[in-house]
Design a protein around this motif. Structure first.
Motif, PDB file in Angstrom:
ATOM      1  N   ASP A  52       6.491  10.825  13.364  1.00 55.12           N
ATOM      2  CA  ASP A  52       6.829  10.647  11.959  1.00 55.12           C
ATOM      3  C   ASP A  52       7.811   9.492  11.823  1.00 55.12           C
ATOM      4  O   ASP A  52       8.604   9.192  12.729  1.00 55.12           O
ATOM      5  CB  ASP A  52       7.467  11.923  11.392  1.00 55.12           C
ATOM      6  CG  ASP A  52       6.467  13.064  11.278  1.00 55.12           C
ATOM      7  OD1 ASP A  52       5.249  12.773  11.165  1.00 55.12           O
ATOM      8  OD2 ASP A  52       6.893  14.232  11.300  1.00 55.12           O
ATOM      9  N   VAL A  53       7.760   8.850  10.658  1.00 51.12           N
ATOM     10  CA  VAL A  53       8.665   7.722  10.351  1.00 51.12           C
ATOM     11  C   VAL A  53       9.564   8.156   9.202  1.00 51.12           C
ATOM     12  O   VAL A  53       9.157   8.106   8.039  1.00 51.12           O
ATOM     13  CB  VAL A  53       7.879   6.458   9.974  1.00 51.12           C
ATOM     14  CG1 VAL A  53       8.842   5.305   9.679  1.00 51.12           C
ATOM     15  CG2 VAL A  53       6.905   6.076  11.087  1.00 51.12           C
ATOM     16  N   ALA A  87      -0.923  -4.631  21.158  1.00 50.63           N
ATOM     17  CA  ALA A  87      -0.561  -3.326  20.594  1.00 50.63           C
ATOM     18  C   ALA A  87      -1.647  -2.887  19.625  1.00 50.63           C
ATOM     19  O   ALA A  87      -2.149  -3.690  18.832  1.00 50.63           O
ATOM     20  CB  ALA A  87       0.787  -3.395  19.883  1.00 50.63           C
ATOM     21  N   TYR A  88      -1.980  -1.609  19.689  1.00 53.34           N
ATOM     22  CA  TYR A  88      -3.034  -1.028  18.861  1.00 53.34           C
ATOM     23  C   TYR A  88      -2.411   0.137  18.094  1.00 53.34           C
ATOM     24  O   TYR A  88      -2.047   1.156  18.696  1.00 53.34           O
ATOM     25  CB  TYR A  88      -4.197  -0.573  19.749  1.00 53.34           C
ATOM     26  CG  TYR A  88      -4.622  -1.654  20.723  1.00 53.34           C
ATOM     27  CD1 TYR A  88      -5.553  -2.615  20.357  1.00 53.34           C
ATOM     28  CD2 TYR A  88      -4.051  -1.737  22.002  1.00 53.34           C
ATOM     29  CE1 TYR A  88      -5.933  -3.624  21.239  1.00 53.34           C
ATOM     30  CE2 TYR A  88      -4.410  -2.740  22.881  1.00 53.34           C
ATOM     31  CZ  TYR A  88      -5.348  -3.688  22.497  1.00 53.34           C
ATOM     32  OH  TYR A  88      -5.704  -4.692  23.367  1.00 53.34           O
ATOM     33  N   GLY A  89      -2.253  -0.027  16.782  1.00 56.14           N
ATOM     34  CA  GLY A  89      -1.499   0.946  16.005  1.00 56.14           C
ATOM     35  C   GLY A  89      -2.306   1.597  14.896  1.00 56.14           C
ATOM     36  O   GLY A  89      -3.176   0.967  14.283  1.00 56.14           O
ATOM     37  N   ILE A  90      -2.016   2.876  14.654  1.00 56.38           N
ATOM     38  CA  ILE A  90      -2.565   3.618  13.510  1.00 56.38           C
ATOM     39  C   ILE A  90      -1.377   4.096  12.689  1.00 56.38           C
ATOM     40  O   ILE A  90      -0.452   4.723  13.221  1.00 56.38           O
ATOM     41  CB  ILE A  90      -3.424   4.813  13.959  1.00 56.38           C
ATOM     42  CG1 ILE A  90      -4.592   4.334  14.822  1.00 56.38           C
ATOM     43  CG2 ILE A  90      -3.938   5.587  12.742  1.00 56.38           C
ATOM     44  CD1 ILE A  90      -5.421   5.475  15.406  1.00 56.38           C
ATOM     45  N   PHE A  91      -1.394   3.794  11.397  1.00 55.03           N
ATOM     46  CA  PHE A  91      -0.273   4.094  10.521  1.00 55.03           C
ATOM     47  C   PHE A  91      -0.745   4.942   9.342  1.00 55.03           C
ATOM     48  O   PHE A  91      -1.646   4.527   8.599  1.00 55.03           O
ATOM     49  CB  PHE A  91       0.356   2.801   9.991  1.00 55.03           C
ATOM     50  CG  PHE A  91       0.667   1.789  11.065  1.00 55.03           C
ATOM     51  CD1 PHE A  91       1.866   1.847  11.757  1.00 55.03           C
ATOM     52  CD2 PHE A  91      -0.240   0.795  11.393  1.00 55.03           C
ATOM     53  CE1 PHE A  91       2.161   0.924  12.750  1.00 55.03           C
ATOM     54  CE2 PHE A  91       0.032  -0.139  12.382  1.00 55.03           C
ATOM     55  CZ  PHE A  91       1.241  -0.066  13.063  1.00 55.03           C
ATOM     56  N   PHE A 122       0.790  -1.233   0.000  1.00 53.87           N
ATOM     57  CA  PHE A 122       0.000   0.000   0.000  1.00 53.87           C
ATOM     58  C   PHE A 122       0.824   1.286   0.000  1.00 53.87           C
ATOM     59  O   PHE A 122       0.318   2.330  -0.390  1.00 53.87           O
ATOM     60  CB  PHE A 122      -0.925   0.017   1.229  1.00 53.87           C
ATOM     61  CG  PHE A 122      -1.755  -1.225   1.371  1.00 53.87           C
ATOM     62  CD1 PHE A 122      -2.823  -1.454   0.522  1.00 53.87           C
ATOM     63  CD2 PHE A 122      -1.445  -2.173   2.338  1.00 53.87           C
ATOM     64  CE1 PHE A 122      -3.589  -2.605   0.644  1.00 53.87           C
ATOM     65  CE2 PHE A 122      -2.196  -3.331   2.467  1.00 53.87           C
ATOM     66  CZ  PHE A 122      -3.262  -3.551   1.609  1.00 53.87           C
ATOM     67  N   GLY A 123       2.050   1.241   0.445  1.00 47.97           N
ATOM     68  CA  GLY A 123       2.860   2.448   0.488  1.00 47.97           C
ATOM     69  C   GLY A 123       3.621   2.558   1.792  1.00 47.97           C
ATOM     70  O   GLY A 123       3.251   1.976   2.815  1.00 47.97           O
ATOM     71  N   ARG A 124       4.682   3.327   1.764  1.00 45.56           N
ATOM     72  CA  ARG A 124       5.551   3.490   2.935  1.00 45.56           C
ATOM     73  C   ARG A 124       4.794   4.100   4.113  1.00 45.56           C
ATOM     74  O   ARG A 124       3.957   4.981   3.937  1.00 45.56           O
ATOM     75  CB  ARG A 124       6.726   4.390   2.550  1.00 45.56           C
ATOM     76  CG  ARG A 124       7.832   4.477   3.600  1.00 45.56           C
ATOM     77  CD  ARG A 124       8.970   5.358   3.129  1.00 45.56           C
ATOM     78  NE  ARG A 124       8.603   6.768   3.135  1.00 45.56           N
ATOM     79  CZ  ARG A 124       8.656   7.537   4.216  1.00 45.56           C
ATOM     80  NH1 ARG A 124       9.036   7.037   5.377  1.00 45.56           N
ATOM     81  NH2 ARG A 124       8.316   8.811   4.143  1.00 45.56           N
ATOM     82  N   VAL A 125       5.093   3.620   5.312  1.00 47.45           N
ATOM     83  CA  VAL A 125       4.512   4.194   6.529  1.00 47.45           C
ATOM     84  C   VAL A 125       5.214   5.520   6.815  1.00 47.45           C
ATOM     85  O   VAL A 125       6.439   5.575   6.928  1.00 47.45           O
ATOM     86  CB  VAL A 125       4.677   3.246   7.725  1.00 47.45           C
ATOM     87  CG1 VAL A 125       4.120   3.887   8.995  1.00 47.45           C
ATOM     88  CG2 VAL A 125       3.987   1.914   7.459  1.00 47.45           C
ATOM     89  N   THR A 126       4.436   6.590   6.947  1.00 44.95           N
ATOM     90  CA  THR A 126       5.019   7.911   7.185  1.00 44.95           C
ATOM     91  C   THR A 126       4.833   8.406   8.609  1.00 44.95           C
ATOM     92  O   THR A 126       5.534   9.316   9.041  1.00 44.95           O
ATOM     93  CB  THR A 126       4.422   8.945   6.220  1.00 44.95           C
ATOM     94  OG1 THR A 126       3.008   9.004   6.411  1.00 44.95           O
ATOM     95  CG2 THR A 126       4.735   8.575   4.772  1.00 44.95           C
ATOM     96  N   SER A 127       3.882   7.811   9.349  1.00 44.79           N
ATOM     97  CA  SER A 127       3.739   8.167  10.767  1.00 44.79           C
ATOM     98  C   SER A 127       3.069   7.023  11.500  1.00 44.79           C
ATOM     99  O   SER A 127       2.373   6.190  10.907  1.00 44.79           O
ATOM    100  CB  SER A 127       2.936   9.459  10.953  1.00 44.79           C
ATOM    101  OG  SER A 127       1.563   9.239  10.699  1.00 44.79           O
ATOM    102  N   VAL A 128       3.287   6.982  12.819  1.00 43.57           N
ATOM    103  CA  VAL A 128       2.713   5.919  13.631  1.00 43.57           C
ATOM    104  C   VAL A 128       2.189   6.503  14.938  1.00 43.57           C
ATOM    105  O   VAL A 128       2.805   7.386  15.547  1.00 43.57           O
ATOM    106  CB  VAL A 128       3.756   4.811  13.917  1.00 43.57           C
ATOM    107  CG1 VAL A 128       5.011   5.370  14.589  1.00 43.57           C
ATOM    108  CG2 VAL A 128       3.159   3.702  14.779  1.00 43.57           C
TER     109      VAL A 128
END
Length: 383
Positions: A377-378, A246-250, A213-219
């Motif tokens: 940011d990542v 763990a509950y993550g939003i990317f 889907f594309g590079r992760v830019t923030s977490v």
């Protein structure tokens, strides 16, 4: 047909994943099929050299499968010029030291993840490998699962139109170890031993999201230790110091948002242990380990919210199964074959130590996000 032998030092194959998926389902499976066909009348024959700390376990494993070469002396194995590849499936805390030695010895590297405990260590491994001029790869097995291969087919075919969001659910109940044996080793629940579900699973989510889907830019992440007391392999209680959920939003490059829940403290109410729902303007899909179902916009129902009457339709029945259209091999074996072709024929291969470092980075930032309670940011990684 000529046969070329490649000798592979396999460290950590007495563990569950190293044994079942890498030794039995990959390397020994390749031997059972007569080797890896390289084309031009040549076959590659993998010869495993088993490495580990427990002599009795190595001997028993070798005898079980008719293998003759095993050793508890990693340094001696790495000093053997006939060994071409070093593979690592040890516990994370032992990996960096072993990989560093193998790189210094000039061995090609193939390793499980995470490659290191932190981004600095992961990047240092990638830098050392590049400077040494060896070939290196990191296991990214979920990309080769039938369900995700079908999902990739849908993406490449333009099924979704603009992709809006990805929602992932992974996990199952890992027993505490008191009244039923735990399905995972106790070190997974001790942070001091490199345990934790973020360290284990966020590297997976990084490459799945990045590749599909594309590079992760923030977490943004929240972690928890829901079960603080567990029992180890000897039946002794211990304090669980690592996160078990763990509950993550990317945020993804291009604008899509991914939400992924990872838990060893959840009971399964889904078709597979991991599922991803992808919603796009033109259609949606739900992909698991093997299956993938779709709903195109032309076949999307028009539900109306009314809590006063019972549901009269089965929403699950309104989805269509994506056909296999091909035969799927074991995902670990499929990636092993690609890496072996990369080593012997120089064919392209991009799942390298730098790709592994991206996974370590996301886990590191996920834990930091949870500790600081904010979105991070990542940055892109490079050597």
């Amino acid at each position: 047909m000529t046969r070329r032998t490649v000798r592979i030092a396999m460290n950590g194959v007495t563990g569950r994943m190293g044994y079942r998926q890498h030794l039995v389902r990959s390397i020994l499976a390749l031997r059972e099929q007569g080797g890896l066909d390289l084309g031009n009348g040549e076959t590659l024959w993998p010869e495993p050299v088993l490495v580990g700390r427990r002599e009795h376990a190595l001997r028993a494993l070798a005898e079980r499968h008719g293998l003759t070469e095993w050793s508890t002396d990693l340094d001696a194995v790495l000093a053997d010029d006939t060994v071409d590849i070093y593979f690592d499936a040890q516990v994370t805390s032992a990996r960096v030291d072993a990989l560093t030695k193998a790189i210094a010895a000039g061995k090609h590297i193939y390793t499980e993840k995470p490659t290191a405990a932190d981004l600095a260590g992961a990047l240092e491994l990638a830098r050392l490998a590049e400077e040494k001029g060896i070939k290196h790869g990191v296991v990214q097995d979920k990309l080769f699962l039938p369900g995700l291969l079908k999902l990739k087919r849908l993406i490449d075919g333009g099924f979704f139109g603009e992709i809006l969001s990805v929602r992932g659910e992974f996990g199952y109940w890992v027993f505490e170890g008191d009244w039923q044996d735990a399905q995972r080793p106790s070190w997974n629940y001790r942070a001091e031993d490199g345990g934790g579900i973020v360290v284990d699973m966020f590297p997976h989510w990084e490459y799945v999201l990045h590749e599909l889907f594309g590079r992760v830019t923030s977490v943004t992440a929240h972690v928890a230790t829901h079960v603080p007391r567990r029992w180890d392999e000897q039946g002794k209680p211990y304090a669980a110091t690592a996160d078990d959920a763990a509950y993550g939003i990317f945020q993804l490059e291009g604008g899509a948002i991914a939400q992924i829940n990872s838990s060893w403290t959840v009971r399964v109410n889904r078709d597979e242990l991991v599922e991803f729902q992808v919603d796009g303007v033109h259609g949606s899909a739900v992909a698991g380990l093997r299956g993938c179902r779709v709903q195109h916009r032309s076949a999307t129902p028009k539900p109306v919210w009314n809590p006063d009457i019972p549901v009269t339709e089965s929403f699950r029945d309104q989805w269509q199964e994506v056909p296999d259209n091909t035969e799927f091999d074991n995902g670990f074996k499929a990636q092993w074959e690609l890496f072996l072709r990369h080593v012997t024929l120089g064919e392209p291969y991009h799942w390298d130590l730098l790709a592994g470092a991206r996974g370590v980075q996301l886990a590191e930032l996920g834990l930091r996000s949870a500790a600081e309670g904010r979105r991070l940011d990542v940055p892109e990684v490079s050597l």
